[in-house]
Design a protein around this motif. Sequence first.
Motif, PDB file in Angstrom:
ATOM      1  N   TRP A  32     -95.072  31.756 155.185  1.00  0.00           N
ATOM      2  CA  TRP A  32     -93.979  32.676 155.552  1.00  0.00           C
ATOM      3  C   TRP A  32     -93.486  33.448 154.323  1.00  0.00           C
ATOM      4  CZ3 TRP A  32     -88.244  31.075 156.332  1.00  0.00           C
ATOM      5  CH2 TRP A  32     -87.523  32.134 156.870  1.00  0.00           C
TER       6      TRP A  32
ATOM      7  N   ALA B 215     -91.676  36.891 163.573  1.00  0.00           N
ATOM      8  CA  ALA B 215     -92.325  36.233 164.715  1.00  0.00           C
ATOM      9  C   ALA B 215     -93.009  34.946 164.262  1.00  0.00           C
ATOM     10  CB  ALA B 215     -93.341  37.183 165.357  1.00  0.00           C
ATOM     11  N   TYR B 216     -93.597  35.000 163.077  1.00  0.00           N
ATOM     12  CA  TYR B 216     -94.311  33.833 162.545  1.00  0.00           C
ATOM     13  C   TYR B 216     -93.378  32.639 162.384  1.00  0.00           C
ATOM     14  CZ  TYR B 216     -96.864  30.909 159.222  1.00  0.00           C
ATOM     15  OH  TYR B 216     -97.475  29.852 158.601  1.00  0.00           O
TER      16      TYR B 216
ATOM     17  N   GLN C 183     -91.898  31.283 165.746  1.00  0.00           N
ATOM     18  CA  GLN C 183     -92.879  30.442 166.455  1.00  0.00           C
ATOM     19  C   GLN C 183     -92.978  29.067 165.810  1.00  0.00           C
ATOM     20  OE1 GLN C 183     -96.543  32.643 166.639  1.00  0.00           O
ATOM     21  NE2 GLN C 183     -95.705  34.112 168.111  1.00  0.00           N
ATOM     22  N   ALA C 184     -92.960  29.044 164.483  1.00  0.00           N
ATOM     23  CA  ALA C 184     -93.052  27.758 163.784  1.00  0.00           C
ATOM     24  C   ALA C 184     -91.825  26.899 164.101  1.00  0.00           C
ATOM     25  CB  ALA C 184     -93.169  27.986 162.278  1.00  0.00           C
TER      26      ALA C 184
ATOM     27  N   ALA D 274     -89.984  27.053 166.783  1.00  0.00           N
ATOM     28  CA  ALA D 274     -90.076  26.606 168.177  1.00  0.00           C
ATOM     29  C   ALA D 274     -90.906  25.321 168.253  1.00  0.00           C
ATOM     30  CB  ALA D 274     -90.688  27.705 169.037  1.00  0.00           C
ATOM     31  N   ARG D 275     -91.921  25.222 167.372  1.00  0.00           N
ATOM     32  CA  ARG D 275     -92.754  24.022 167.377  1.00  0.00           C
ATOM     33  C   ARG D 275     -92.001  22.799 166.858  1.00  0.00           C
ATOM     34  NH1 ARG D 275     -96.784  27.624 165.513  1.00  0.00           N
ATOM     35  NH2 ARG D 275     -96.503  26.927 163.366  1.00  0.00           N
TER      36      ARG D 275
END
Lengths: 310, 310
Positions: A35, A280-281, A284-285, A287-288
């Motif tokens: 990131w 976005a990267y 998404q991370a 969210a995981r």
Amino acid sequence: MASRWPECVQIREVGPRDGLQNEPGFVPTAVKLDWIGRLADAGLSYIEVTSFVSPKWIPPLADAEEVAAGLRRREGVTYAALVPNMRGLERALRSGIDEAAVFMSASETHNRRNINKSIGETLPVLREVTAAAKAAGKTVRGYLSTVFGCPYEGAVDTQQVVRLTEALLEMGVREVSLGDTIGIGHPRQVEAVLEELLGRVPPDRLALHFHDTNGLALANTVVALQMGIRTFDASCGGLGGCPYAPGAAGNVATGDLIRMLHAMGVRTGVDEAGLSEASAYILQALARTGGDPGAAAGDCLTGGDRDVCS
Amino acid sequence: MASRWPECVQIREVGPRDGLQNEPGFVPTAVKLDWIGRLADAGLSYIEVTSFVSPKWIPPLADAEEVAAGLRRREGVTYAALVPNMRGLERALRSGIDEAAVFMSASETHNRRNINKSIGETLPVLREVTAAAKAAGKTVRGYLSTVFGCPYEGAVDTQQVVRLTEALLEMGVREVSLGDTIGIGHPRQVEAVLEELLGRVPPDRLALHFHDTNGLALANTVVALQMGIRTFDASCGGLGGCPYAPGAAGNVATGDLIRMLHAMGVRTGVDEAGLSEASAYILQALARTGGDPGAAAGDCLTGGDRDVCS
């Protein structure tokens, strides 16, 4: 009354530190590094990458050494880290960070809750850290929190803000970042506080650190621009909420800030598409890693060696 | 550069017209009337309650007569309605509305798409409507759309905005509402356009109608306040999106606007709690009508006797 708008503005990207510190899950070091690399590739020339506070207080940033050591350095980018005290600075120096960021609050109660010391006890610590960092060839940035309001005390005395800003600059801090920690500042107040400050401090020694809790970060930015401020903190993806406003927006999102500035013809050096992809990267991370950011952010309220609300 | 902030600001609540016209479902007349009553009770002194365009073009507002006739009138409140032409005005006059609002665009293509006439063909219609409304003892408001950008033409000539604003005022319109129809305006542009306009028109003849599509409505409002504008349109609940930005924010939310103004010590006469309740009320009602506002908003793009994008 034609305001003079600037040709360009400096962005201090604080997402990897201020954004992640309140997150409930642990983002793997490799993801953080990826990131940070994307942020630099998007054109951000200043990135606060981690915090050298005690890992027991800020578990999401427990890998500070690994992050600092693993940076894929890009030329022209300053990689900074938060340091609370001499022990933190020693770790930061060993890690080869470019700039140390010290921090304190403008309100007594928030300072005590955040770093377990009075303001009077904090200043000598920051003075020692700043001197040592400079002796080691590093520059130092200073955060002053709760400039526009304190969650415990309410209104904050502007004269206290002026005194502490001057104290930070006198001890050798390059730039003071004025934090609207709970996102309560409004345009008229930004104007009034800056009017007082700019009678004593040149605008290029100040940065503004807005939170969008009440949706006023961009409106406040406009007034700060008009007053001559040219440096703004922002967090990729708007990460970094405040525990006093669960579910509310956090730090002003870097993307929102640069889109407004670019629309106004103000250059930032940041590429909108690249920044969007970096945002976005990390989202998404996160969210995981799961969890409820609002709940975990409450961590900020207790403990000693803490750095949460800059 | 101390800006002079005003003591108070006038809010034109456009939710019942501009907010509802893009909604896919039909909100029952009784609910509309209850909502309008709550808005007046919350302290809004100006409410645009419906539109007398042809019901076939704007089915959500097909009950214009019933709404106008059913108003639980509160003293001191102006109840206005949109009128596109003489036929619409006749309906509005029979319904006993206080003020008629006429509308046109600053860009040729948007004007033609929205009302199926060129700008040159529109002006005589608005002149006739305005004269007839005034002859009937009513006041008239004018909307000028696409002031800060057109979805078809892009940039809009500021001199054209000045010319049309003057034309509207010369025909007897009390106040011109300058619409950022697609929410593309930014603070520097607001300043530039107002500088031009205020060389020709006094500030109390202008209102600003911002959309929050790009999150800049409040920042734009701050600059307009600094330039001397004291009247702002807003929509309860932020209803009224734009078809060119599905899912994006619509009109600036009345609640967001008044919270900022109140924080700044600017009075609006609107009660925040009452407004919040009115907002929750209509959002719940809309949830019951179902549908996807973003999809239905596409209606705005076609047809003749239309009033969608003020």
